[in-house]
Design a protein around this motif. Structure first.
Motif, PDB file in Angstrom:
ATOM      1  N   GLU A  95       0.733  -1.306   0.404  1.00 40.30           N
ATOM      2  CA  GLU A  95       0.289   0.025  -0.234  1.00 40.30           C
ATOM      3  C   GLU A  95       0.753   1.222  -0.495  1.00 40.30           C
ATOM      4  O   GLU A  95       0.286   3.039   0.027  1.00 40.30           O
ATOM      5  CB  GLU A  95      -0.857   0.274   1.264  1.00 40.30           C
ATOM      6  CG  GLU A  95      -0.593   0.045   2.411  1.00 40.30           C
ATOM      7  CD  GLU A  95      -1.095   0.569   3.884  1.00 40.30           C
ATOM      8  OE1 GLU A  95      -2.670   0.317   3.430  1.00 40.30           O
ATOM      9  OE2 GLU A  95      -1.222   0.332   4.766  1.00 40.30           O
ATOM     10  N   ALA A 111     -13.595  -1.438  -1.654  1.00 40.12           N
ATOM     11  CA  ALA A 111     -12.359  -2.204  -2.851  1.00 40.12           C
ATOM     12  C   ALA A 111     -13.470  -3.548  -2.618  1.00 40.12           C
ATOM     13  O   ALA A 111     -14.383  -3.954  -1.395  1.00 40.12           O
ATOM     14  CB  ALA A 111     -11.452  -2.595  -2.219  1.00 40.12           C
ATOM     15  N   TRP A 116      -7.821  -5.891  -0.379  1.00 36.49           N
ATOM     16  CA  TRP A 116      -8.207  -4.886   0.069  1.00 36.49           C
ATOM     17  C   TRP A 116      -9.876  -3.881   0.388  1.00 36.49           C
ATOM     18  O   TRP A 116      -9.819  -3.183   0.993  1.00 36.49           O
ATOM     19  CB  TRP A 116      -8.320  -3.690  -1.589  1.00 36.49           C
ATOM     20  CG  TRP A 116      -6.749  -3.517  -1.925  1.00 36.49           C
ATOM     21  CD1 TRP A 116      -6.332  -4.910  -2.768  1.00 36.49           C
ATOM     22  CD2 TRP A 116      -5.607  -3.703  -1.833  1.00 36.49           C
ATOM     23  NE1 TRP A 116      -5.758  -4.576  -3.389  1.00 36.49           N
ATOM     24  CE2 TRP A 116      -4.743  -3.596  -2.584  1.00 36.49           C
ATOM     25  CE3 TRP A 116      -5.109  -1.778  -0.612  1.00 36.49           C
ATOM     26  CZ2 TRP A 116      -3.235  -2.844  -2.642  1.00 36.49           C
ATOM     27  CZ3 TRP A 116      -3.524  -1.755  -0.989  1.00 36.49           C
ATOM     28  CH2 TRP A 116      -2.779  -2.499  -1.383  1.00 36.49           C
ATOM     29  N   TYR A 120     -10.183  -0.432   2.824  1.00 36.27           N
ATOM     30  CA  TYR A 120     -10.841   0.225   1.466  1.00 36.27           C
ATOM     31  C   TYR A 120     -11.802   0.494   0.801  1.00 36.27           C
ATOM     32  O   TYR A 120     -12.108   0.186   0.190  1.00 36.27           O
ATOM     33  CB  TYR A 120      -9.646   0.187   0.517  1.00 36.27           C
ATOM     34  CG  TYR A 120      -7.461   0.252   0.294  1.00 36.27           C
ATOM     35  CD1 TYR A 120      -6.959   1.771   0.741  1.00 36.27           C
ATOM     36  CD2 TYR A 120      -7.591  -0.339   1.363  1.00 36.27           C
ATOM     37  CE1 TYR A 120      -6.140   2.072   0.622  1.00 36.27           C
ATOM     38  CE2 TYR A 120      -6.147   0.315   2.195  1.00 36.27           C
ATOM     39  CZ  TYR A 120      -4.869   1.298   1.712  1.00 36.27           C
ATOM     40  OH  TYR A 120      -4.285   1.934   1.802  1.00 36.27           O
ATOM     41  N   TYR A 195      -7.621  -2.816  -6.776  1.00 35.58           N
ATOM     42  CA  TYR A 195      -9.818  -2.218  -5.845  1.00 35.58           C
ATOM     43  C   TYR A 195     -10.952  -3.142  -6.244  1.00 35.58           C
ATOM     44  O   TYR A 195     -11.241  -3.846  -5.535  1.00 35.58           O
ATOM     45  CB  TYR A 195      -9.305  -1.118  -5.109  1.00 35.58           C
ATOM     46  CG  TYR A 195      -8.645  -0.356  -4.742  1.00 35.58           C
ATOM     47  CD1 TYR A 195      -7.546  -0.497  -4.127  1.00 35.58           C
ATOM     48  CD2 TYR A 195      -8.361   0.705  -5.212  1.00 35.58           C
ATOM     49  CE1 TYR A 195      -7.018   0.258  -3.647  1.00 35.58           C
ATOM     50  CE2 TYR A 195      -7.627   2.153  -4.926  1.00 35.58           C
ATOM     51  CZ  TYR A 195      -6.809   1.793  -3.672  1.00 35.58           C
ATOM     52  OH  TYR A 195      -5.406   2.249  -3.135  1.00 35.58           O
TER      53      TYR A 195
END
Length: 290
Positions: A95, A111, A116, A120, A195
């Protein structure tokens, strides 16, 4: 509901800008920080809300420090919210390897790729979590029945995407040099390929040029976009505003509803943003204060 902790508070243009932090469930239990600017108040007023989403490598401080938004927001009687651009300290391998992906580059999506998906989730953080956390802190006088959104670059992409996906929440949207058609841009290929399980095809859900095709010529759409024709990222085909214009025209939107302006000689920097910031605040005030 997570409780807010005040990190710092400063008076500015008669109002107050405060940085808060809390433990974010949407971001997998990580600490999240954001700033809120509230104009001067007698304590009885709730202010309409204008969200600002910053771009790649930026954070919750970039907009209030560099954008030049606070004076005009104070004059217009509009509160500003500045979220971060990504989770921080998730510990996901890779990341921090590339400024265009990972930390500081959350792309305002949820994501779905396994690596992820826990942390995320910036769309959920902004659309669902932050309004709930702020409203639970009853001392912050914001009126979430009146919201607009704007942003820069990756944040301009986020603003346009969230506006077009959540028309029930936001009354207007504007953007400075947004990534307007990410499924056809290198930044979008990097982000969506990493993602999202479905890659670029799934990324159409986060592409303003694709999304505006699905809205139709609705009189309730209010979009303003500015970009500089000397912007290196524009020249590198990262932004593609022409594709957004073509899609909007094909969908039946007049330029009065989707206004995209090329500003001669301006680049991608906050010198550009701060130049046109007053016009963008006035644009949103017209709808937020209607």
């Amino acid at each position: 509901m997570a409780s807010l902790e005040t990190v710092q508070s400063n008076k500015s243009f008669g109002g107050v800008i405060t940085k808060y932090k809390f433990e974010s469930k949407a971001l997998g239990g990580l600490n999240a920080q954001f700033n809120v600017f509230v104009p001067e108040s007698d304590g009885s007023t709730k202010f309409p809300v204008l969200w600002y989403l910053a771009g790649l490598t930026c954070n919750e401080d970039t907009g209030p420090w560099k954008g030049g938004f606070l004076r005009d927001a104070a004059d217009a009687g509009i509160a500003l919210i500045f979220p971060d651009t990504s989770p921080r300290g998730a510990g996901v391998q890779g990341e921090d390897d590339d400024w265009q992906f990972g930390t500081g580059a959350g792309f305002y999506l949820n994501a779905t790729a396994d690596k992820w998906a826990k942390n995320y989730r910036m769309r959920a953080h902004i659309i669902e979590e932050l309004p709930a956390v702020i409203q639970a802190a009853t001392s912050i006088p914001l009126d979430f029945t009146r919201q607009s959104i704007f942003g820069h670059s990756m944040g301009g992409l986020g603003a346009l995407t969230l506006y077009l996906k959540h028309r029930d929440l936001f009354v207007s949207c504007s953007a400075f040099a947004p990534i307007s058609n990410p499924t056809n841009a290198p930044w979008g290929h990097t982000a969506f390929g990493g993602y999202l399980k479905g890659g670029v095809d799934e990324g159409k859900e986060y592409d303003p040029t694709e999304l505006i095709k699905t809205v139709g010529g609705d009189a309730g759409v209010h979009i303003l976009v500015d970009y500089g024709d000397a912007d290196n990222f524009y020249k590198q085909k990262q932004l593609l505003p022409e594709n957004l214009v073509a899609a909007a025209e094909k969908a039946g939107f007049p330029t009065s509803q989707v206004t995209v302006r090329a500003q001669p000689g301006y680049d991608h920097s906050y010198y550009f943003i701060s130049t046109f910031a007053p016009e963008h605040i006035k644009f949103h005030a017209k709808f937020l204060k209607a």
